[in-house]
Every structure is written in structure tokens, then in C-alpha cells.
Design an enzyme around this catalytic site. Structure first.
Site, PDB file in Angstrom:
ATOM      1  N   LEU A  33      47.793 -64.541  54.911  1.00 52.57           N
ATOM      2  CA  LEU A  33      47.432 -63.617  55.848  1.00 52.57           C
ATOM      3  C   LEU A  33      47.684 -62.623  56.044  1.00 52.57           C
ATOM      4  CD1 LEU A  33      44.104 -65.552  57.077  1.00 52.57           C
ATOM      5  CD2 LEU A  33      44.514 -64.753  54.354  1.00 52.57           C
ATOM      6  N   HIS A  34      47.883 -61.435  55.655  1.00 52.87           N
ATOM      7  CA  HIS A  34      48.116 -60.070  56.457  1.00 52.87           C
ATOM      8  C   HIS A  34      46.977 -59.617  56.373  1.00 52.87           C
ATOM      9  CE1 HIS A  34      47.507 -58.847  52.178  1.00 52.87           C
ATOM     10  NE2 HIS A  34      48.020 -59.094  51.959  1.00 52.87           N
ATOM     11  N   HIS A  37      44.089 -58.400  54.666  1.00 52.31           N
ATOM     12  CA  HIS A  37      43.065 -59.866  54.646  1.00 52.31           C
ATOM     13  C   HIS A  37      42.383 -58.908  55.761  1.00 52.31           C
ATOM     14  CE1 HIS A  37      46.261 -61.940  51.917  1.00 52.31           C
ATOM     15  NE2 HIS A  37      45.131 -61.938  50.895  1.00 52.31           N
ATOM     16  N   GLY A 150      39.916 -56.349  47.301  1.00 54.71           N
ATOM     17  CA  GLY A 150      40.938 -55.212  47.886  1.00 54.71           C
ATOM     18  C   GLY A 150      41.265 -54.599  46.079  1.00 54.71           C
ATOM     19  N   GLU A 151      41.101 -53.524  46.472  1.00 53.52           N
ATOM     20  CA  GLU A 151      41.223 -52.622  45.367  1.00 53.52           C
ATOM     21  C   GLU A 151      42.854 -53.028  44.484  1.00 53.52           C
ATOM     22  OE1 GLU A 151      40.219 -48.528  45.905  1.00 53.52           O
ATOM     23  OE2 GLU A 151      37.960 -49.308  45.866  1.00 53.52           O
ATOM     24  N   SER A 189      50.977 -61.764  49.984  1.00 50.56           N
ATOM     25  CA  SER A 189      51.236 -62.217  50.201  1.00 50.56           C
ATOM     26  C   SER A 189      52.935 -62.842  49.799  1.00 50.56           C
ATOM     27  CB  SER A 189      50.770 -63.454  50.135  1.00 50.56           C
ATOM     28  OG  SER A 189      49.269 -63.511  50.882  1.00 50.56           O
TER      29      SER A 189
END
Length: 283
Positions: A33-34, A37, A150-151, A189
Site C-alpha cells: 500500500l501507498h 491507496h 483509482g483512475e 506498488s
């Protein structure tokens, strides 16, 4: 923070929450995760009582088995990061492959009105069958009111919207803006695996997309595409897999621009053995 590995236990717990009137948001992830996210999770928390975050590296959506092996798995770090957002309104689901697939690790075959054959579908055979299989399964387990994507993976977003439409799944799909590093690189990621040399030059991808957007205002799609291909030939650290300007509803490459349609530019680039994708709205 509750962390479930068993789908039956998770479903029972969510059933109780929903029976008591709680709304459930859902952010499916493959972990590592970042901040991108976390932006999805924050969107979910703003619109729901609780958010389920699944952390599962799905084997059926990898056409490259080496990529599957190398994909980072950092569950403890992921949970710690989620706790910085909320420790009591986030539920983690981190299943084993067996919990999801049992003894049959294989994809269903889906049709998405042709969306699956464009871009990523053309270059990654079977990828969207794997995506459709895992997302539909997770929706059945979590039963969310809303799910957040997410786009950056815009084609995937459109395919999931089509999945919900075709299978009449009772979930609202929310697309969220691309979360970028300060220098413009789209959060992924895979970025953690970039060499220092590639990371330094990686803003070139987004800068090229911005320039393409400017040019699209006055030039044809073909002219813009030819310019982008030339730019990447002059950048030896990247190998351009594709640059495509497409109609957002069909994802088919544009042949002639229309003021009545919306377009995006999509790009896939190799930085060594790391594959990066990005896109930008053009109008």
C-alpha cells in the site's frame, strides 16, 4: 483493527454490521500500500460508516508468472499504514489463495462488450478475466454499498463498471483521481522496484502525457501519437509498449476527433523489467 483471513467469518461480521444499518465501502488492493491507496480509503471513509480493504495478490490476473513471484507482499507494513488513517473504521481482509479459489486457481471467462480486447487486454492475454473473476468474488464476499478504484487503471475501472452492469451487482462503483508523487509519477506498488536511475527520469512519462494533451487541442490523434513515439525513441531508459488515444466509452483508438466524445491518452512503458502505466483526460 480487525483482520480477517476467512471469507465466511468476514461475511458474517459484515452481515451483522449491515443489519445494524452500517454502510460499507470497499477498496480492493494487492497490498504494498501507498498514498494512492490511502486516498481511496479516505474517500470511502467520507461516504461510508466503515471501509473494508482487501489485501490479496491475485494469481489469475498475472500473465507474467515472474511478475507474480516478484510482486511485493508487505502485510504487516500495510496494516500499520492503514492504522494511520483509522484503527476502528477499517476492516482488513487478507485471504489465502485457498480461501478465495479453493483447489481451482483459474479464471472465469468474461465478455465486457469488447472493452477487454483493447490496450491492456491486447498486451496481457487473460488479464481481465482474472480481474473480473476476483472482483466479482470479492463483491460477493464483502457485499459493499460502494467500491473505490483509482483512475490510473482507467480501463480496469471501465471494465468493472461493465461487470456490475452486466451482472446486475448491487454496488456503486466510484472512480477516484490518480494520486501522483510530487514530480508527477503516478503512484504504483511497482514504483518501489524502480532503480534509482529509472526513478529519477520517471517524471518524463507524465510530462509527455501533459504535452500530448496540449497538442491534442490542435493536432490529430495520429500526429500526437507519432510525436510521443518519437519522444520515447529519444529516451533510452524507457521502452514504450503503447501510446493510444481512445474514446473513454468504448476504449477504441480514435480515428477522427468528435466534439461530442470524451477522450483519454493511455500509455504503458517498460523501465527495465518494471512495467508502468498512466493516462490523462484530453477533453
Amino acid at each position: 483493527m480487525k483482520n480477517f483471513q476467512n471469507k465466511a467469518e468476514l461475511s458474517t461480521y459484515i452481515g451483522v454490521l449491515k443489519a445494524n444499518g452500517s454502510t460499507i465501502g470497499f477498496v480492493p488492493t494487492m497490498g504494498a500500500l501507498h498514498q494512492g491507496h490511502l486516498s481511496l480509503v479516505n474517500n470511502g471513509l467520507s461516504e461510508n460508516d466503515l471501509v473494508v480493504v482487501s489485501i490479496f495478490v491475485n494469481p489469475t490476473q498475472f500473465d507474467n508468472k515472474e511478475d507474480l513471484v516478484k510482486y511485493p507482499r508487505t502485510l504487516e507494513e500495510d496494516i500499520s499504514l492503514l492504522k494511520t488513517v483509522s484503527s476502528d473504521r477499517i476492516i482488513v481482509y487478507s485471504p489465502t489463495v485457498d480461501d478465495i479459489y479453493g483447489n481451482h486457481i483459474e479464471s472465469r471467462t468474461f465478455t465486457f462488450d469488447g472493452l477487454e480486447h483493447e490496450m491492456e487486454g491486447a498486451f496481457r492475454k487473460g488479464h481481465f478475466d482474472g480481474v473480473g473473476t476476483i472482483v466479482k468474488r470479492l463483491f460477493e464476499i464483502v457485499k459493499p454499498d460502494r467500491a473505490y478504484f483509482g483512475e490510473k487503471d482507467f480501463q480496469q475501472l471501465q471494465i468493472i463498471r461493465k461487470l456490475v452492469e452486466l451482472h446486475q451487482l448491487p454496488v456503486e462503483i466510484i472512480g477516484c483521481p490518480i494520486h501522483r508523487a510530487a514530480d508527477g509519477l503516478a503512484m504504483s506498488s511497482r514504483n518501489a522496484r524502480l532503480s534509482s536511475e529509472h526513478r529519477i527520469v520517471s517524471p518524463f512519462i507524465y510530462k509527455t502525457l501533459i504535452a500530448a494533451k496540449t497538442q491534442f487541442g490542435t493536432k490529430s490523434a495520429q500526429a500526437v501519437t507519432e510525436w510521443v513515439n518519437k519522444e520515447f525513441k529519444n529516451q533510452p531508459l524507457f521502452e514504450l509498449e503503447y501510446f493510444i488515444i481512445a474514446d473513454i466509452s468504448t476504449l477504441k483508438p480514435v480515428k477522427r476527433k468528435s466534439t461530442e466524445k470524451s477522450y483519454r491518452a493511455f500509455i504503458a512503458v517498460y523501465a527495465g523489467d518494471i512495467r508502468l502505466i498512466d493516462n490523462i483526460a484530453l477533453n
